[in-house]
Design a protein around this motif. Structure first.
Motif, PDB file in Angstrom:
ATOM      1  N   ASP A 146      22.842  34.656  47.415  1.00  0.00           N
ATOM      2  CA  ASP A 146      22.800  33.770  46.276  1.00  0.00           C
ATOM      3  C   ASP A 146      23.709  32.875  46.062  1.00  0.00           C
ATOM      4  OD1 ASP A 146      20.816  36.044  45.004  1.00  0.00           O
ATOM      5  OD2 ASP A 146      22.351  37.426  44.803  1.00  0.00           O
ATOM      6  N   ILE A 147      24.835  32.970  46.701  1.00  0.00           N
ATOM      7  CA  ILE A 147      25.658  31.651  46.568  1.00  0.00           C
ATOM      8  C   ILE A 147      25.327  30.821  47.740  1.00  0.00           C
ATOM      9  CG2 ILE A 147      28.119  31.182  46.741  1.00  0.00           C
ATOM     10  CD1 ILE A 147      27.563  33.149  44.486  1.00  0.00           C
ATOM     11  N   ASP A 148      24.933  31.151  48.693  1.00  0.00           N
ATOM     12  CA  ASP A 148      24.518  30.109  49.690  1.00  0.00           C
ATOM     13  C   ASP A 148      23.258  29.389  49.474  1.00  0.00           C
ATOM     14  OD1 ASP A 148      26.521  30.589  51.640  1.00  0.00           O
ATOM     15  OD2 ASP A 148      25.528  32.395  52.734  1.00  0.00           O
ATOM     16  N   SER A 149      22.475  29.820  48.517  1.00  0.00           N
ATOM     17  CA  SER A 149      21.104  29.354  48.042  1.00  0.00           C
ATOM     18  C   SER A 149      21.600  28.003  47.235  1.00  0.00           C
ATOM     19  CB  SER A 149      20.283  30.360  47.455  1.00  0.00           C
ATOM     20  OG  SER A 149      20.827  30.450  46.188  1.00  0.00           O
ATOM     21  N   ILE A 150      22.797  27.895  46.681  1.00  0.00           N
ATOM     22  CA  ILE A 150      23.012  26.502  45.723  1.00  0.00           C
ATOM     23  C   ILE A 150      23.599  25.428  46.508  1.00  0.00           C
ATOM     24  CG2 ILE A 150      22.983  28.279  43.769  1.00  0.00           C
ATOM     25  CD1 ILE A 150      26.099  27.979  43.999  1.00  0.00           C
ATOM     26  N   ASP A 151      23.649  25.235  47.852  1.00  0.00           N
ATOM     27  CA  ASP A 151      24.249  24.305  48.547  1.00  0.00           C
ATOM     28  C   ASP A 151      23.849  22.937  48.089  1.00  0.00           C
ATOM     29  OD1 ASP A 151      26.046  25.826  50.074  1.00  0.00           O
ATOM     30  OD2 ASP A 151      24.894  25.670  51.741  1.00  0.00           O
ATOM     31  N   GLU A 152      22.471  22.709  47.969  1.00  0.00           N
ATOM     32  CA  GLU A 152      21.911  21.635  47.550  1.00  0.00           C
ATOM     33  C   GLU A 152      22.414  21.265  45.988  1.00  0.00           C
ATOM     34  OE1 GLU A 152      17.657  19.308  46.894  1.00  0.00           O
ATOM     35  OE2 GLU A 152      17.710  21.286  48.003  1.00  0.00           O
ATOM     36  N   VAL A 153      22.383  22.355  45.212  1.00  0.00           N
ATOM     37  CA  VAL A 153      22.841  22.002  43.708  1.00  0.00           C
ATOM     38  C   VAL A 153      24.263  21.638  43.669  1.00  0.00           C
ATOM     39  CG1 VAL A 153      23.107  23.382  41.385  1.00  0.00           C
ATOM     40  CG2 VAL A 153      21.126  23.583  42.894  1.00  0.00           C
ATOM     41  N   LEU A 154      24.969  22.124  44.470  1.00  0.00           N
ATOM     42  CA  LEU A 154      26.598  21.671  44.575  1.00  0.00           C
ATOM     43  C   LEU A 154      26.690  20.430  44.666  1.00  0.00           C
ATOM     44  CD1 LEU A 154      28.227  24.843  46.218  1.00  0.00           C
ATOM     45  CD2 LEU A 154      28.344  24.272  44.014  1.00  0.00           C
ATOM     46  N   GLY A 155      25.920  19.723  45.608  1.00  0.00           N
ATOM     47  CA  GLY A 155      25.713  18.350  45.895  1.00  0.00           C
ATOM     48  C   GLY A 155      25.744  17.621  44.770  1.00  0.00           C
TER      49      GLY A 155
ATOM     50  N   MET B  67      27.385  11.880  31.913  1.00  0.00           N
ATOM     51  CA  MET B  67      27.890  13.321  31.974  1.00  0.00           C
ATOM     52  C   MET B  67      27.678  13.828  33.286  1.00  0.00           C
ATOM     53  SD  MET B  67      27.254  16.470  29.944  1.00  0.00           S
ATOM     54  CE  MET B  67      28.363  16.126  28.520  1.00  0.00           C
ATOM     55  N   GLY B  68      28.744  14.442  34.001  1.00  0.00           N
ATOM     56  CA  GLY B  68      28.349  15.415  35.196  1.00  0.00           C
ATOM     57  C   GLY B  68      27.769  16.497  34.870  1.00  0.00           C
ATOM     58  N   LYS B  69      26.978  17.292  35.987  1.00  0.00           N
ATOM     59  CA  LYS B  69      26.288  18.273  35.744  1.00  0.00           C
ATOM     60  C   LYS B  69      27.101  19.376  35.883  1.00  0.00           C
ATOM     61  CE  LYS B  69      22.342  18.827  37.593  1.00  0.00           C
ATOM     62  NZ  LYS B  69      21.309  18.996  36.336  1.00  0.00           N
ATOM     63  N   ILE B  70      26.974  20.620  34.981  1.00  0.00           N
ATOM     64  CA  ILE B  70      27.795  21.666  35.045  1.00  0.00           C
ATOM     65  C   ILE B  70      26.828  22.767  35.318  1.00  0.00           C
ATOM     66  CG2 ILE B  70      28.941  23.423  33.372  1.00  0.00           C
ATOM     67  CD1 ILE B  70      29.256  20.854  31.355  1.00  0.00           C
ATOM     68  N   LEU B  71      27.459  23.501  36.563  1.00  0.00           N
ATOM     69  CA  LEU B  71      26.927  24.813  37.107  1.00  0.00           C
ATOM     70  C   LEU B  71      27.605  25.996  36.823  1.00  0.00           C
ATOM     71  CD1 LEU B  71      25.046  26.498  38.888  1.00  0.00           C
ATOM     72  CD2 LEU B  71      26.495  25.992  40.931  1.00  0.00           C
ATOM     73  N   VAL B  72      27.057  26.888  35.975  1.00  0.00           N
ATOM     74  CA  VAL B  72      27.716  27.807  35.450  1.00  0.00           C
ATOM     75  C   VAL B  72      27.369  29.103  36.298  1.00  0.00           C
ATOM     76  CG1 VAL B  72      28.004  29.498  33.503  1.00  0.00           C
ATOM     77  CG2 VAL B  72      27.727  27.004  33.024  1.00  0.00           C
ATOM     78  N   VAL B  73      28.121  30.041  36.821  1.00  0.00           N
ATOM     79  CA  VAL B  73      27.779  31.032  37.637  1.00  0.00           C
ATOM     80  C   VAL B  73      28.205  32.214  36.893  1.00  0.00           C
ATOM     81  CG1 VAL B  73      27.806  32.252  39.764  1.00  0.00           C
ATOM     82  CG2 VAL B  73      27.527  29.760  39.663  1.00  0.00           C
ATOM     83  N   GLY B  74      27.459  33.133  36.505  1.00  0.00           N
ATOM     84  CA  GLY B  74      28.021  34.575  36.025  1.00  0.00           C
ATOM     85  C   GLY B  74      26.760  35.550  35.234  1.00  0.00           C
ATOM     86  N   SER B  75      27.475  36.167  34.473  1.00  0.00           N
ATOM     87  CA  SER B  75      26.701  37.362  33.857  1.00  0.00           C
ATOM     88  C   SER B  75      25.673  36.890  32.874  1.00  0.00           C
ATOM     89  CB  SER B  75      27.647  38.445  33.261  1.00  0.00           C
ATOM     90  OG  SER B  75      28.383  37.939  32.407  1.00  0.00           O
TER      91      SER B  75
END
Length: 300
Positions: free
Chosen positions: A121-130, A1-9
């Motif tokens: 906050d958004i820029d901090s997730i570059d490594e995770v996005l990979g 399974m691929g990783k799911i990144l949830v961004v939100g409230s």
């Protein structure tokens, strides 16, 4: 399974269930009070985790007990909370929810820390996005941050599922970068100007979004099911017939389940059917995250 990144409230829901929703200036007595963990981002992260997804959650909470309790509850479900930030001097998000005897709801939200998202906050997730296959995001955080996130994901080739709730306008560049958008009838009308009430009008609205550049459009139609459209196929995936008790987290459950099924490699149509089933279970129970099913409950 691929990783799911949830961004939100992430919110705490304060709920009153009463025979009917009050009109402006009216007080309705005789209600029952409940408190639940909520917030569209958190709801979708929890839904995905309970259904077996590999979930990491990016959120902002207040430096208060509500925020600390939320993080602990996420961790108990196996959600990776390493990206959750504590906003000093701000309260965690709170939603006040009124529910009538038919399960329909009215919601008011004090966003608190959810509104403190920054570009950093958004820029901090570059490594995770990979390491991520799907990013799931909604509109309970500032829309400029959502649009920045979508553009960043597009540049990196990461697929984005956008649940455009609460209803709001989005830029054409944002829409064109989306792999999937999942509005309900009201949200589809806000985005397209087409009033959606049935399969025919849903298809008309979906074509507007497709021409805006969205790769796959899914319009949820409640008890009627979910209509989907892309350049290759279209169709109405039927809903499951249940007696609704509380519809609060139905859309969030749908989106979390959709992300899990797609991350497992299921087809779009099968993923929608899976999501419809999960949402149908959630509306038979009170609350947001508490109402969401575990994987063993999904029988198709």
């Amino acid at each position: 399974m691929g990783k799911i990144l949830v961004v939100g409230s992430s919110n705490t829901d304060m709920v009153i269930k009463a025979p009917e929703l009050p009109r402006p200036g009216e007080t309705v007595l005789g209600g029952e009070f409940f408190s639940f963990a909520g917030g569209k981002g958190a709801n979708q992260a929890v839904a995905a985790a309970k259904l077996g997804g590999d979930v990491i959650f990016l959120a902002k909470v207040g430096d208060d007990e509500l925020g600390k309790n939320a993080i602990q509850s996420f961790q108990k479900l196996g959600i990776d909370t390493s990206l959750i930030r504590s906003a000093k001097g701000l309260h965690s998000g709170v939603a006040l929810i009124l529910i009538d005897g038919n399960g329909e709801n009215s919601i008011s939200v004090a966003s608190g820390a959810n509104n403190s998202f920054t570009l950093a906050d958004i820029d901090s997730i570059d490594e995770v996005l990979g390491q991520t296959e799907f990013v799931l995001v909604q509109l309970e955080i500032p829309i400029p941050m959502v649009e920045y996130l979508v553009e960043k994901c597009s540049e990196k080739g990461v697929k984005v599922i956008l649940n455009p709730a609460p209803a709001a306008k989005l830029s054409l560049s944002c829409l064109a970068a989306l792999n999937i958008i999942t509005p309900n009838e009201t949200e589809a009308e806000m985005l397209t100007g087409v009033k959606v009430s049935d399969e025919k009008s849903a298809e008309k609205a979906a074509h507007v979004l497709l021409e805006s550049g969205v790769e796959n459009v899914i319009i949820t139609l409640g008890a009627k099911g979910s209509f989907f459209l892309n350049r290759v196929e279209k169709g109405l995936v039927p809903a499951f017939s249940v007696q609704a008790l509380d519809t609060t987290a139905a859309g969030d459950t749908f989106n979390g389940a959709l992300a899990v099924a797609l991350a497992e490699g299921q087809s779009l149509k099968d993923s929608i059917l899976f999501a419809n089933r999960a949402a149908s279970i959630s509306v038979t129970r009170m609350g947001a995250q508490d109402s969401q099913p575990f994987r063993h409950e999904i029988i198709l």
